[in-house]
Design an enzyme around this catalytic site. Structure first.
Site, PDB file in Angstrom:
ATOM      1  N   ILE A  59      44.952 116.494  30.869  1.00  0.00           N
ATOM      2  CA  ILE A  59      45.309 116.170  32.250  1.00  0.00           C
ATOM      3  C   ILE A  59      46.823 116.288  32.324  1.00  0.00           C
ATOM      4  O   ILE A  59      47.546 115.746  31.488  1.00  0.00           O
ATOM      5  CB  ILE A  59      44.824 114.765  32.654  1.00  0.00           C
ATOM      6  CG1 ILE A  59      45.267 114.430  34.087  1.00  0.00           C
ATOM      7  CG2 ILE A  59      45.253 113.699  31.679  1.00  0.00           C
ATOM      8  CD1 ILE A  59      44.651 113.127  34.618  1.00  0.00           C
ATOM      9  N   SER A  60      47.294 117.055  33.287  1.00  0.00           N
ATOM     10  CA  SER A  60      48.712 117.410  33.345  1.00  0.00           C
ATOM     11  C   SER A  60      49.612 116.205  33.566  1.00  0.00           C
ATOM     12  O   SER A  60      49.207 115.184  34.134  1.00  0.00           O
ATOM     13  CB  SER A  60      48.962 118.427  34.460  1.00  0.00           C
ATOM     14  OG  SER A  60      48.355 119.657  34.171  1.00  0.00           O
ATOM     15  N   GLN A  61      50.844 116.344  33.127  1.00  0.00           N
ATOM     16  CA  GLN A  61      51.886 115.357  33.384  1.00  0.00           C
ATOM     17  C   GLN A  61      52.043 115.192  34.901  1.00  0.00           C
ATOM     18  O   GLN A  61      52.074 116.174  35.642  1.00  0.00           O
ATOM     19  CB  GLN A  61      53.189 115.861  32.773  1.00  0.00           C
ATOM     20  CG  GLN A  61      54.394 114.979  32.984  1.00  0.00           C
ATOM     21  CD  GLN A  61      55.669 115.629  32.472  1.00  0.00           C
ATOM     22  OE1 GLN A  61      55.648 116.795  32.080  1.00  0.00           O
ATOM     23  NE2 GLN A  61      56.749 114.890  32.469  1.00  0.00           N
TER      24      GLN A  61
END
Length: 218
Positions: A59-61
Site C-alpha cells: 500500500i503506497s506511502q
C-alpha cells in the site's frame, strides 16, 4: 497516540511536503487507511510510509498517494481508470473526488479483499475488474484521467495511451528498474502526447498476464 492525532500529524506532513490541494487532503482524511492495512501493521496505518500487503504487494506511502492524486487534476465529473487496485486505498481516495473509478487488478485475492473493503465502507462509485491492466478498459474508454499504480518500462503501454481522451491526463511510474523510476504525467492533445517527468518513486512492476489467466469480474 489516537488515530485522530496520527491523522492530523500525517495531514500536516503531507501539506509540508507539497500536497496543498484541500480537496485531496480532505479525501485522504476521510478514507480510513487502517481499513486497508494488514492487522500486523495497524500501529503504522497513519504513518507516512508504504506498508506490505498480501502477495508481495504494497500500500503506497500517503505522500505518494496525495501527490499523484493532486497531479491528476481531478474534477467531480471525471471517469477515472486506475491500473493496479492493490489494497483499494488509492481507488477509495479517487472515489471521493470523481464521478466513478474503474479499477483493474491482476491478482484475484487482492481484488476480492479490495471489493470487500469498498462494500464495508459504502463506496458505490468504484467498478472493478480482474484482468490485465496493461490493456486498459476499452469498453469504457476514452478516459479523461488514467492512474497507473505499478511501474512500467521506459514507455507507457500503448493500449493505455490510446484510451486517453484528448485533454486527458495520465500518471504512470516509468523506468528501467526498481531504483530508477519516476512518475511521469502525459497530457493528450490533438497533436499527440506531452510528457512531463515529475518525481522519483519505487513501485512494484506493471505486469501483463497471458489472456487465459485473467477474466472479467465486473
Amino acid at each position: 497516540m489516537t488515530i485522530d492525532a496520527r491523522k492530523i500529524r500525517l495531514l500536516m506532513a503531507l501539506r509540508q511536503s507539497g500536497v496543498t490541494d484541500t480537496k485531496v487532503l480532505a479525501a485522504i482524511e476521510r478514507v480510513p487507511r487502517e481499513v486497508f492495512v494488514p492487522d500486523a501493521f495497524q500501529d503504522q496505518a497513519w504513518e507516512n510510509t508504504a506498508l506490505p500487503i498480501e502477495l508481495g504487494q504494497t500500500i503506497s506511502q500517503p505522500l505518494v498517494v496525495g501527490l499523484m492524486t493532486q497531479a491528476l487534476e481531478l474534477h467531480p465529473r471525471h471517469l477515472v481508470l486506475e491500473v493496479g487496485t492493490g489494497s483499494g486505498y488509492q481507488a477509495a481516495v479517487l472515489a471521493r473526488l470523481c464521478r466513478r473509478v474503474f479499477t483493474i487488478e491482476r491478482l484475484k485475492p487482492l481484488l476480492g479483499e479490495a471489493e470487500r473493503r469498498f462494500r464495508a465502507l459504502g463506496i458505490d462509485n468504484i467498478t472493478t475488474r480482474l484482468g490485465d491492466g496493461t490493456r486498459g478498459w476499452p469498453e469504457q474508454a476514452p478516459f479523461l484521467r488514467v492512474l497507473v499504480t505499478a511501474a512500467g518500462g521506459p514507455e507507457p503501454p500503448k493500449d493505455l495511451t490510446d484510451q486517453l481522451a484528448v485533454g486527458g491526463v495520465m500518471l504512470i511510474p516509468l523506468g528501467d528498474g526498481y531504483h530508477d523510476q519516476k512518475v511521469v504525467r502525459f497530457r493528450r492533445t490533438e497533436d499527440g502526447l506531452i510528457r512531463e517527468d515529475l518525481w522519483p518513486v519505487r513501485f512494484v512492476p506493471l505486469l501483463s498476464d497471458p489472456p487465459q489467466q485473467v477474466r472479467s469480474a465486473s
